[in-house]
Motif scaffolding. Structure first.
Motif, PDB file in Angstrom:
ATOM      1  N   GLY A 192       0.759  -1.299  -0.019  1.00 11.26           N
ATOM      2  CA  GLY A 192      -0.097  -0.099  -0.045  1.00 11.26           C
ATOM      3  C   GLY A 192       0.848   1.170   0.188  1.00 11.26           C
ATOM      4  N   PHE A 193       1.907   1.357   0.720  1.00 11.45           N
ATOM      5  CA  PHE A 193       2.786   2.487   0.902  1.00 11.45           C
ATOM      6  C   PHE A 193       3.485   2.792  -0.468  1.00 11.45           C
ATOM      7  N   CYS A 194       3.632   1.428  -1.403  1.00 13.65           N
ATOM      8  CA  CYS A 194       4.560   1.599  -2.472  1.00 13.65           C
ATOM      9  C   CYS A 194       3.331   2.368  -3.628  1.00 13.65           C
ATOM     10  N   LEU A 195       2.106   1.916  -3.524  1.00 17.14           N
ATOM     11  CA  LEU A 195       1.102   2.587  -4.400  1.00 17.14           C
ATOM     12  C   LEU A 195       0.907   3.984  -3.949  1.00 17.14           C
ATOM     13  N   ARG A 205      -5.775   1.909  -1.174  1.00 15.03           N
ATOM     14  CA  ARG A 205      -7.066   1.604  -0.485  1.00 15.03           C
ATOM     15  C   ARG A 205      -7.517   0.130  -0.337  1.00 15.03           C
ATOM     16  N   SER A 206      -7.851  -0.067  -1.453  1.00  9.74           N
ATOM     17  CA  SER A 206      -8.118  -1.559  -1.705  1.00  9.74           C
ATOM     18  C   SER A 206      -7.296  -2.481  -0.957  1.00  9.74           C
ATOM     19  N   VAL A 207      -5.852  -2.399  -1.087  1.00  3.01           N
ATOM     20  CA  VAL A 207      -4.902  -3.284  -0.230  1.00  3.01           C
ATOM     21  C   VAL A 207      -5.042  -3.244   0.923  1.00  3.01           C
ATOM     22  N   LEU A 231      -1.926   4.825   6.916  1.00  3.67           N
ATOM     23  CA  LEU A 231      -1.661   4.866   5.527  1.00  3.67           C
ATOM     24  C   LEU A 231      -3.041   5.193   4.755  1.00  3.67           C
ATOM     25  N   LEU A 232      -4.130   4.707   5.175  1.00  6.72           N
ATOM     26  CA  LEU A 232      -5.255   5.209   4.485  1.00  6.72           C
ATOM     27  C   LEU A 232      -5.840   6.457   4.847  1.00  6.72           C
ATOM     28  N   GLU A 236      -6.096  10.017   1.724  1.00  2.00           N
ATOM     29  CA  GLU A 236      -7.162  10.915   1.313  1.00  2.00           C
ATOM     30  C   GLU A 236      -6.529  12.408   1.115  1.00  2.00           C
ATOM     31  N   THR A 237      -5.353  12.460   1.316  1.00  2.00           N
ATOM     32  CA  THR A 237      -4.499  13.732   0.781  1.00  2.00           C
ATOM     33  C   THR A 237      -4.045  13.688  -0.438  1.00  2.00           C
TER      34      THR A 237
END
Length: 293
Positions: A192-195, A205-207, A231-232, A236-237
């Motif tokens: 998620g961080f990489c995305l 968000r999906s991950v 991370l979620l 949002e930003t």
């Protein structure tokens, strides 16, 4: 009745986890574990290596002590110089020690090279000396590790190394592979961080929702869930990709390495018979670079 001297000696070795005998390796372990004399232990480990006394164990244990004393570079050179004295069956575990030492002193490129080498051994069926599992030890307990689990672990470490180099595209590729083989919450958070770093917020968000919803192994760990929540919030930003990655590194994944990963997927994820989208992205990326050249 008084305890016999032999029984007392046996209990001493069990309590302090010191092997029996009077050779240099035993003296090194006594200095390390009983006397807490780390510098003295290193001297005896060197003597054990030079005398051919349990060289493999002496080399590994000495590297651990050197790492604790911030003599990591010296430990790396010792492993490289004397691993030739150790049997073939010990080379994988020596690689693991080296990877840990590289991580300690920030040698990321060396980590990547060695991690890829270990994955190639898996492709060729050479991991674990050809066996499907190996015995590992953690916190004094032994447990079995499968080649599949080891592959996912190595891919996770490789992904983290790519993150250290801010090569989020390459990290994404290997984290996705790791998740297909043996998914867990920590690797999902890193993916998620990489995305996020590539401004692909919907995918991130999906991950991350899998961790928050508890639908992935390890998501019961409060730290993993908290990290996913953090991370979620970041997704949002909105920020443009150009701001996040002003100098996007190349993928740094050679064709043989990519082909090897796909071969593993054919064995461990046969239901996904089609080429994965991420590899189509890799090919497109290469084609664009060739055109640009």
């Amino acid at each position: 009745m008084e305890m016999s001297s032999r029984t007392k000696e046996d209990q001493f070795h069990i309590i302090h986890k010191v092997p029996s005998g009077d050779g240099p390796y035993v003296k090194a372990k006594h200095a390390q574990l009983v006397e807490r004399d780390q510098e003295g232990a290193i001297v005896w480990f060197w003597k054990a290596i030079n005398a051919g006394d349990r060289v493999e164990s002496a080399l590994k244990d000495m590297a651990v002590v050197m790492k604790q004393l911030d003599r990591t570079e010296e430990a790396i050179e010792a492993i490289k110089s004397f691993r030739c004295l150790c049997p073939k069956s010990s080379q994988e575990s020596l690689d693991n020690v080296l990877i840990d030492l590289f991580k300690k002193c920030g040698k990321v490129d060396e980590q990547i090279v060695l991690l890829k080498q270990k994955l190639r051994m898996i492709y060729r069926g050479e991991a674990f000396n050809g066996k499907p599992t190996k015995t590992a030890r953690s916190h004094g307990k032994k447990f079995q590790v499968s080649v599949r689990q080891e592959t996912s672990r190595i891919l996770g470490n490789l992904g983290w190394a790519y993150i250290q180099k801010t090569n989020f595209m390459a990290a994404e590729v290997v984290y996705k592979k790791a998740q297909m083989i043996d998914p867990d919450a920590n690797k999902a958070n890193n993916l998620g961080f990489c995305l996020i770093k590539q401004a692909r917020y919907d995918e991130a968000r999906s991950v991350l929702q899998h961790v928050v919803n508890g639908s992935i192994p390890g998501s019961d760990d409060i730290r993993a869930r908290n990290k996913a929540h953090e991370l979620l919030v970041e997704t949002e930003t909105w920020r443009p990709a150009s701001e996040l990655l002003p100098d996007l590194p190349g993928l740094d994944l050679d064709e043989d390495f990519v082909n090897g990963l796909e071969k593993l997927m054919n064995v461990w994820a046969p239901s996904r018979s089609k080429r994965l989208p991420i590899f189509e992205q890799i090919e497109n990326f290469r084609d664009q670079n060739q055109i640009a050249c």
